[in-house]
Design an enzyme around this catalytic site. Sequence first.
Site, PDB file in Angstrom:
ATOM      1  N   SER A 134      70.430  -2.567  74.923  1.00 53.43           N
ATOM      2  CA  SER A 134      71.434  -1.615  74.423  1.00 53.43           C
ATOM      3  C   SER A 134      72.861  -1.910  74.879  1.00 53.43           C
ATOM      4  CB  SER A 134      71.065  -0.197  74.839  1.00 53.43           C
ATOM      5  OG  SER A 134      69.990   0.260  74.066  1.00 53.43           O
ATOM      6  N   LYS A 143      75.281  -2.871  72.285  1.00 50.06           N
ATOM      7  CA  LYS A 143      75.891  -1.879  71.389  1.00 50.06           C
ATOM      8  C   LYS A 143      77.400  -1.731  71.602  1.00 50.06           C
ATOM      9  CE  LYS A 143      71.588   0.836  71.305  1.00 50.06           C
ATOM     10  NZ  LYS A 143      70.901   1.989  71.935  1.00 50.06           N
ATOM     11  N   TYR A 189      69.994  -5.789  64.441  1.00 60.75           N
ATOM     12  CA  TYR A 189      69.954  -5.001  65.688  1.00 60.75           C
ATOM     13  C   TYR A 189      68.937  -5.584  66.675  1.00 60.75           C
ATOM     14  CZ  TYR A 189      68.789  -1.145  68.798  1.00 60.75           C
ATOM     15  OH  TYR A 189      68.514  -0.393  69.917  1.00 60.75           O
ATOM     16  N   TYR A 222      72.855   7.798  77.659  1.00 61.37           N
ATOM     17  CA  TYR A 222      72.076   8.758  76.871  1.00 61.37           C
ATOM     18  C   TYR A 222      71.968  10.095  77.607  1.00 61.37           C
ATOM     19  CZ  TYR A 222      71.035   4.100  75.321  1.00 61.37           C
ATOM     20  OH  TYR A 222      71.165   2.803  74.938  1.00 61.37           O
ATOM     21  N   VAL A 245      67.506  -1.562  78.357  1.00 68.21           N
ATOM     22  CA  VAL A 245      66.155  -1.561  78.925  1.00 68.21           C
ATOM     23  C   VAL A 245      65.735  -2.937  79.455  1.00 68.21           C
ATOM     24  CG1 VAL A 245      65.262   0.450  77.680  1.00 68.21           C
ATOM     25  CG2 VAL A 245      65.083  -1.832  76.635  1.00 68.21           C
TER      26      VAL A 245
HETATM   27  O1  DON Z   1      65.949  -0.374  70.458  1.00 65.94           O
HETATM   28  C1  DON Z   1      65.393  -0.494  71.543  1.00 65.94           C
HETATM   29  O2  DON Z   1      64.510   0.263  71.896  1.00 65.94           O
HETATM   30  C2  DON Z   1      65.843  -1.605  72.474  1.00 65.94           C
HETATM   31  N1  DON Z   1      66.124  -2.811  71.726  1.00 65.94           N
HETATM   32  C3  DON Z   1      67.082  -1.213  73.230  1.00 65.94           C
HETATM   33  C4  DON Z   1      66.946   0.112  73.942  1.00 65.94           C
HETATM   34  C5  DON Z   1      67.784   0.194  75.165  1.00 65.94           C
HETATM   35  O3  DON Z   1      68.165  -0.774  75.764  1.00 65.94           O
HETATM   36  C6  DON Z   1      68.031   1.558  75.674  1.00 65.94           C
HETATM   37  N2  DON Z   1      68.866   1.546  76.868  1.00 65.94           N
HETATM   38  N3  DON Z   1      68.672   1.856  77.981  1.00 65.94           N
END
Ligand code: DON
Length: 305
Positions: A61, A64, A188, A240, A258
């Site tokens: 994320s 982003k 994405y 978040y 993540v």
């Molecule tokens: O979309 C997802 O679930 C992962 N590619 C990215 C989520 C993420 O990194 C949330 N952040 N903490």
Amino acid sequence: MKEVLEAAWRQGCDAVSEGRVADYIPALASMPSHYLAACIHPVHGDPVTVGDAEVPFSLQSISKIFSLTRVLNVRGVDAVLRTVGMEPSGNPFYSLVQLEYENGKPRNPLINAGAIALTALLPGATGEQKCADLLEFLRSLTGGDGLRMNEAVYRSEADTSHRNRAVGHFMKHFGLIEGDVAEAVDGYFRQCSIEVDCRTLARMGLFLANHGVDPVAGTTVAEPESARFVNAEMMMCGLYDASGEFACRVGLPAKSGVGGGILAVVPGRMTIAVFGPALDAKGNSAGGLRLLEHFSNALNLSLFA
Ligand code: DON
């Protein structure tokens, strides 16, 4: 600085055992959980590192904030705000609930829904082209061609993430996704799999600490208003449903992923990149959060004083 960072790192190490490596993207599960690293990059000065600062991890994320910057650059703020809101969501990164009663418009650019809708606005018709555009932008921030996608992480998410596909299609129903929704979601997944290490990440974010100008290369990366926009969104939505607690404890704009990374910005002074793949229940690096809290408090870095 080095001593303060090392002391914060030792505190962070105590929290690593409280977290767990993400496994909902199967390829992430093989990352050893014990890593904890950080890199401080002053706006004017040389980077300082602690721990395993050269271990690569996927941006997830954190990507982003860079795709948001790129879309602000190529499409402008009006196009961004037609697509996403600016408000905190208070919900997990993967949540769909607000989309249902807010006509498919994501609350902000940093939840998955918002990022997918903005990836659709990156140059290129296919996910591959969109990610190639973003990679070129990221390489311009690091002055090299070292950045790569991690193919295994990309494939793993693309094979399993029905939820992000659902988010994409749900927004497409409301006309919020420009072009082919499958390509936007694919772009994405690809951008999330781009690999960095702490040193590279701290370098990549420097323009956010310096009004949009890369202080090392002297180049304008983004308009000052765009850098301010991205920092403000990071402060309110970057972690978040943990963003409020982070604002109180650390007090800096930050974005987590993540993969275990967090990029924090101290406007006018420095960036702080941390990497610790053991995550807390909200998907943020457990050791990284503890490290950032101690570092920020030791140097009085909180924007709220
Ligand atoms: O979309 C997802 O679930 C992962 N590619 C990215 C989520 C993420 O990194 C949330 N952040 N903490």
